[in-house]
Motif scaffolding. Sequence first.
Motif, PDB file in Angstrom:
ATOM      1  N   GLU A   4       4.135  16.927   8.705  1.00 19.79           N
ATOM      2  CA  GLU A   4       3.127  16.640   9.739  1.00 19.79           C
ATOM      3  C   GLU A   4       2.104  15.620   9.250  1.00 19.79           C
ATOM      4  OE1 GLU A   4       1.291  20.020  11.551  1.00 19.79           O
ATOM      5  OE2 GLU A   4       3.226  20.997  11.854  1.00 19.79           O
ATOM      6  N   LEU A   5       1.641  15.772   8.017  1.00 19.28           N
ATOM      7  CA  LEU A   5       0.680  14.827   7.460  1.00 19.28           C
ATOM      8  C   LEU A   5       1.316  13.438   7.358  1.00 19.28           C
ATOM      9  CD1 LEU A   5      -2.028  14.095   6.230  1.00 19.28           C
ATOM     10  CD2 LEU A   5      -1.169  14.924   4.033  1.00 19.28           C
ATOM     11  N   ALA A   6       2.555  13.380   6.910  1.00 19.88           N
ATOM     12  CA  ALA A   6       3.243  12.095   6.776  1.00 19.88           C
ATOM     13  C   ALA A   6       3.376  11.410   8.128  1.00 19.88           C
ATOM     14  CB  ALA A   6       4.621  12.308   6.149  1.00 19.88           C
ATOM     15  N   GLN A   7       3.731  12.155   9.165  1.00 17.23           N
ATOM     16  CA  GLN A   7       3.873  11.573  10.495  1.00 17.23           C
ATOM     17  C   GLN A   7       2.532  11.084  11.029  1.00 17.23           C
ATOM     18  OE1 GLN A   7       6.693  10.776  11.909  1.00 17.23           O
ATOM     19  NE2 GLN A   7       7.885  11.759  10.307  1.00 17.23           N
ATOM     20  N   SER A   8       1.464  11.835  10.799  1.00 15.85           N
ATOM     21  CA  SER A   8       0.146  11.404  11.283  1.00 15.85           C
ATOM     22  C   SER A   8      -0.319  10.158  10.540  1.00 15.85           C
ATOM     23  CB  SER A   8      -0.885  12.529  11.158  1.00 15.85           C
ATOM     24  OG  SER A   8      -1.157  12.805   9.811  1.00 15.85           O
ATOM     25  N   ALA A  12      -1.214   6.528  12.511  1.00 15.22           N
ATOM     26  CA  ALA A  12      -2.535   5.908  12.388  1.00 15.22           C
ATOM     27  C   ALA A  12      -2.478   4.457  11.909  1.00 15.22           C
ATOM     28  CB  ALA A  12      -3.400   6.725  11.435  1.00 15.22           C
ATOM     29  N   THR A  13      -1.274   3.914  11.661  1.00 11.97           N
ATOM     30  CA  THR A  13      -1.169   2.545  11.161  1.00 11.97           C
ATOM     31  C   THR A  13      -0.566   1.621  12.213  1.00 11.97           C
ATOM     32  OG1 THR A  13       1.040   2.834  10.243  1.00 11.97           O
ATOM     33  CG2 THR A  13      -0.794   3.360   8.805  1.00 11.97           C
ATOM     34  N   ASP A  14      -0.887   0.333  12.074  1.00 14.68           N
ATOM     35  CA  ASP A  14      -0.269  -0.683  12.925  1.00 14.68           C
ATOM     36  C   ASP A  14       1.046  -1.154  12.329  1.00 14.68           C
ATOM     37  OD1 ASP A  14      -2.379  -0.799  14.843  1.00 14.68           O
ATOM     38  OD2 ASP A  14      -3.554  -1.996  13.431  1.00 14.68           O
ATOM     39  N   ILE A  15       1.111  -1.185  11.010  1.00 12.10           N
ATOM     40  CA  ILE A  15       2.326  -1.640  10.337  1.00 12.10           C
ATOM     41  C   ILE A  15       2.495  -0.924   9.007  1.00 12.10           C
ATOM     42  CG2 ILE A  15       1.155  -3.640   9.325  1.00 12.10           C
ATOM     43  CD1 ILE A  15       3.909  -5.108   9.618  1.00 12.10           C
ATOM     44  N   LEU A  16       3.722  -0.518   8.753  1.00  9.39           N
ATOM     45  CA  LEU A  16       4.110   0.083   7.481  1.00  9.39           C
ATOM     46  C   LEU A  16       4.976  -0.951   6.766  1.00  9.39           C
ATOM     47  CD1 LEU A  16       4.440   2.504   5.515  1.00  9.39           C
ATOM     48  CD2 LEU A  16       6.376   3.220   6.926  1.00  9.39           C
ATOM     49  N   ILE A  17       4.614  -1.281   5.537  1.00  7.49           N
ATOM     50  CA  ILE A  17       5.331  -2.310   4.786  1.00  7.49           C
ATOM     51  C   ILE A  17       5.944  -1.706   3.530  1.00  7.49           C
ATOM     52  CG2 ILE A  17       5.155  -4.510   3.562  1.00  7.49           C
ATOM     53  CD1 ILE A  17       2.710  -5.162   5.322  1.00  7.49           C
ATOM     54  N   ASP A  18       7.246  -1.908   3.370  1.00  9.28           N
ATOM     55  CA  ASP A  18       7.982  -1.515   2.171  1.00  9.28           C
ATOM     56  C   ASP A  18       8.028  -2.744   1.263  1.00  9.28           C
ATOM     57  OD1 ASP A  18      10.055  -1.069   0.273  1.00  9.28           O
ATOM     58  OD2 ASP A  18      11.105   0.266   1.651  1.00  9.28           O
ATOM     59  N   ASP A  55      -7.665  -7.272  11.009  1.00 11.79           N
ATOM     60  CA  ASP A  55      -8.071  -5.899  11.308  1.00 11.79           C
ATOM     61  C   ASP A  55      -6.875  -4.965  11.510  1.00 11.79           C
ATOM     62  OD1 ASP A  55      -7.275  -7.005  13.717  1.00 11.79           O
ATOM     63  OD2 ASP A  55      -8.941  -6.163  14.864  1.00 11.79           O
ATOM     64  N   LEU A  56      -5.676  -5.416  11.203  1.00  3.20           N
ATOM     65  CA  LEU A  56      -4.505  -4.543  11.271  1.00  3.20           C
ATOM     66  C   LEU A  56      -4.684  -3.351  10.332  1.00  3.20           C
ATOM     67  CD1 LEU A  56      -1.513  -7.062  11.085  1.00  3.20           C
ATOM     68  CD2 LEU A  56      -2.126  -5.632  13.042  1.00  3.20           C
ATOM     69  N   LYS A  57      -4.232  -2.200  10.767  1.00  9.04           N
ATOM     70  CA  LYS A  57      -4.220  -1.024   9.890  1.00  9.04           C
ATOM     71  C   LYS A  57      -2.864  -1.036   9.184  1.00  9.04           C
ATOM     72  CE  LYS A  57      -7.210   1.543  12.913  1.00  9.04           C
ATOM     73  NZ  LYS A  57      -7.157   2.254  14.164  1.00  9.04           N
ATOM     74  N   ILE A  58      -2.891  -1.300   7.886  1.00  7.59           N
ATOM     75  CA  ILE A  58      -1.674  -1.496   7.102  1.00  7.59           C
ATOM     76  C   ILE A  58      -1.508  -0.364   6.097  1.00  7.59           C
ATOM     77  CG2 ILE A  58      -0.474  -3.028   5.499  1.00  7.59           C
ATOM     78  CD1 ILE A  58      -2.147  -5.341   6.684  1.00  7.59           C
ATOM     79  N   LEU A  59      -0.292   0.181   6.047  1.00 14.52           N
ATOM     80  CA  LEU A  59       0.084   1.159   5.038  1.00 14.52           C
ATOM     81  C   LEU A  59       1.242   0.551   4.253  1.00 14.52           C
ATOM     82  CD1 LEU A  59      -0.202   4.004   3.808  1.00 14.52           C
ATOM     83  CD2 LEU A  59       1.393   4.812   5.566  1.00 14.52           C
ATOM     84  N   GLN A  84      -3.992   0.593   2.987  1.00 17.65           N
ATOM     85  CA  GLN A  84      -3.824   1.754   2.118  1.00 17.65           C
ATOM     86  C   GLN A  84      -2.466   1.686   1.457  1.00 17.65           C
ATOM     87  OE1 GLN A  84      -4.325   5.260   4.529  1.00 17.65           O
ATOM     88  NE2 GLN A  84      -6.519   5.279   4.179  1.00 17.65           N
ATOM     89  N   ALA A  85      -2.396   2.186   0.235  1.00 17.81           N
ATOM     90  CA  ALA A  85      -1.122   2.353  -0.462  1.00 17.81           C
ATOM     91  C   ALA A  85      -0.713   3.810  -0.309  1.00 17.81           C
ATOM     92  CB  ALA A  85      -1.274   1.994  -1.929  1.00 17.81           C
ATOM     93  N   LYS A  86       0.544   4.024   0.031  1.00 15.88           N
ATOM     94  CA  LYS A  86       1.056   5.384   0.240  1.00 15.88           C
ATOM     95  C   LYS A  86       1.150   6.106  -1.097  1.00 15.88           C
ATOM     96  CE  LYS A  86       4.034   8.337   2.476  1.00 15.88           C
ATOM     97  NZ  LYS A  86       3.297   9.360   1.810  1.00 15.88           N
ATOM     98  N   ALA A  87       0.368   7.158  -1.251  1.00 16.55           N
ATOM     99  CA  ALA A  87       0.395   7.952  -2.474  1.00 16.55           C
ATOM    100  C   ALA A  87       1.788   8.546  -2.678  1.00 16.55           C
ATOM    101  CB  ALA A  87      -0.640   9.069  -2.398  1.00 16.55           C
ATOM    102  N   GLY A  88       2.345   8.347  -3.855  1.00 15.49           N
ATOM    103  CA  GLY A  88       3.660   8.903  -4.164  1.00 15.49           C
ATOM    104  C   GLY A  88       4.821   8.073  -3.666  1.00 15.49           C
TER     105      GLY A  88
END
Length: 109
Positions: A4-8, A12-18, A55-59, A84-88
């Motif tokens: 659930e935390l991972a999905q939230s 909350a982000t505009d883009i997730l970057i690997d 102002d993009l929300k980036i993870l 933000q950097a994804k912890a772990g």
Amino acid sequence: MDIELAQSELTATDILIDVREPDEFVIGHIQGVAHIPSGLLEFKMNASEALSARDLKILVYCKNGGRSSLAAKTLVEMGYLSVQAKAGGGDAWAAAGNRIAKISHPELG
């Protein structure tokens, strides 16, 4: 991190970057992610009109958090305001039971 935390976190982000390398990406990644290897990050972010808004929300994530921390620092230095950097990293995502997408790549079997 629970599912659930991972999905939230993703919602909350505009883009997730690997930011991992292509051979790592095809083995498994979070579905719907933008794949931009860390060595190409500045070039790709500057070259894309869709990614130009500061102002993009980036993870950002990688395998376990090291490269994503450096990538997040780079993005902040480039003027992005919400990074933000994804912890772990992807390892924590998978360990929490979240879905991992894979690409069938002929050269990798």
